[in-house]
Design a protein around this motif. Structure first.
Motif, short mmCIF file in Angstrom:
data_model
loop_
_atom_site.label_atom_id
_atom_site.label_comp_id
_atom_site.label_asym_id
_atom_site.label_seq_id
_atom_site.Cartn_x
_atom_site.Cartn_y
_atom_site.Cartn_z
N MET A 1 0.83 -1.21 0.00
CA MET A 1 0.00 0.00 0.00
C MET A 1 0.86 1.26 0.00
SD MET A 1 -3.01 1.28 -0.10
CE MET A 1 -4.07 -0.10 0.33
N ALA A 2 1.95 1.24 0.82
CA ALA A 2 2.83 2.40 0.89
C ALA A 2 3.48 2.66 -0.46
CB ALA A 2 3.89 2.19 1.97
N ARG A 3 3.88 1.57 -1.14
CA ARG A 3 4.51 1.71 -2.45
C ARG A 3 3.53 2.34 -3.43
NH1 ARG A 3 8.48 -0.17 -5.80
NH2 ARG A 3 7.88 -0.66 -7.94
N ARG A 4 2.28 1.86 -3.39
CA ARG A 4 1.28 2.40 -4.29
C ARG A 4 1.04 3.88 -4.01
NH1 ARG A 4 -0.36 2.40 -9.26
NH2 ARG A 4 -2.52 3.09 -9.47
N THR A 5 1.02 4.24 -2.73
CA THR A 5 0.80 5.64 -2.35
C THR A 5 1.93 6.52 -2.87
OG1 THR A 5 -0.38 4.97 -0.36
CG2 THR A 5 0.49 7.21 -0.41
N LYS A 6 3.15 6.03 -2.78
CA LYS A 6 4.30 6.78 -3.29
C LYS A 6 4.21 6.94 -4.80
CE LYS A 6 9.36 6.82 -3.25
NZ LYS A 6 10.59 6.11 -2.79
N GLU A 7 3.81 5.89 -5.49
CA GLU A 7 3.67 5.96 -6.94
C GLU A 7 2.56 6.93 -7.33
OE1 GLU A 7 2.99 1.93 -8.05
OE2 GLU A 7 5.12 1.39 -8.03
N ASP A 8 1.46 6.90 -6.57
CA ASP A 8 0.36 7.83 -6.85
C ASP A 8 0.80 9.27 -6.65
OD1 ASP A 8 -1.29 5.72 -7.42
OD2 ASP A 8 -2.30 5.70 -5.47
N ALA A 9 1.56 9.51 -5.59
CA ALA A 9 2.03 10.87 -5.31
C ALA A 9 2.95 11.36 -6.42
CB ALA A 9 2.76 10.90 -3.96
N THR A 12 0.86 12.19 -9.44
CA THR A 12 0.17 13.47 -9.27
C THR A 12 1.14 14.63 -9.48
OG1 THR A 12 -1.41 12.52 -7.70
CG2 THR A 12 -1.13 14.91 -7.66
N TRP A 50 0.56 20.44 -1.58
CA TRP A 50 1.22 19.29 -0.97
C TRP A 50 2.59 19.07 -1.61
CZ3 TRP A 50 0.83 16.09 3.07
CH2 TRP A 50 1.56 14.88 3.03
#
Length: 240
Positions: A1-9, A12, A50
């Motif tokens: 999940m953390a990896r996906r969040t980093k990729e999403d950020a 963006t 952000w």
């Protein structure tokens, strides 16, 4: 999940930078708002803040995405052009600049914004310091190359290395500025390189040596092709 969040950020952030290019190009930097950039990116203003402190921070990040790969190729250890003989390096650098401007959409957009869509006033006044510093560093590198060519090859230059560097930088600025104003006006790569060769011969370098060195430089692939679309600072040095 953390990896996906980093990729999403990261996705963006890149979307915001892409949107900034489009909005700055269409509206000019001073007339563009962060709200317009967020809308173009399909993001919120909160997402903008952000990733970036303000419009100046966003603008600098947009510039870095293009100029950091360029700097790495030209003078950084990654590109290894710092180890190339001065005349081939000078010719290679000039070819990289003009070829990249002609063939890479992102480089062309960002340079158009820099040369035709901004004023160094208000919140953007601080950018003049960066612009001047970059211009002076490029001139310094050219002067070092002129001096090295004269010393190593025994050529009698028609002016001091500093004056010749100022003249060459001004020629390149003028070529890029004019071409970006009207890209149908002339062939930047073909005519621009020909104009630079005339200048270098006038500077005291042998015509045959200049022609041969440019012929070799232009036969090599441009590592900047696609570099502006890779993570900032990355260039595949294997193609040099």
């Amino acid at each position: 999940m953390a990896r996906r969040t980093k990729e999403d950020a990261e996705a963006t952030r890149n979307a915001l930078l892409d949107a900034a290019e489009q909005v700055f190009l269409a509206q000019g930097v001073s007339q563009s708002s962060l709200a317009a950039i967020a809308k173009e990116a399909g993001a919120t203003r909160g997402a903008v803040y952000w990733h970036f402190k303000d419009k100046l921070d966003l603008f600098n990040a947009m510039i870095d995405r293009v100029t950091m790969p360029l700097d790495q190729v030209i003078y950084g250890d990654l590109g290894q052009l710092s180890q190339v003989a001065p005349l081939p390096r000078m010719c290679r650098v000039i070819h990289l600049l003009l070829n990249g401007l002609v063939n890479d959409d992102r480089i062309r957009r960002v340079f158009t914004i820099l040369m035709h869509r901004m004023e160094f006033v208000g919140e953007l006044a601080a950018l003049q310091v960066r612009h001047t510093s970059s211009m002076n560093e490029f001139t310094r590198q050219l002067a070092l190359d002129f001096a090295a060519v004269a010393e190593q090859q025994g050529y009698a230059l028609s002016g001091t290395p500093q004056l010749l560097a100022i003249g060459l930088r001004s020629l390149l600025d003028g070529l890029m500025h004019s071409w970006l104003m009207s890209i149908e006006g002339f062939d930047l790569e073909k005519d621009g390189l020909a104009a630079v060769q005339v200048y270098l011969v006038g500077a005291g370098l042998p015509k045959a040596a200049v022609a041969a060195t440019f012929a070799e430089a232009t036969s090599l692939p441009n590592p900047l092709a696609g570099a502006a679309r890779l993570p900032c600072g990355y260039v595949d040095s294997s193609v040099l």
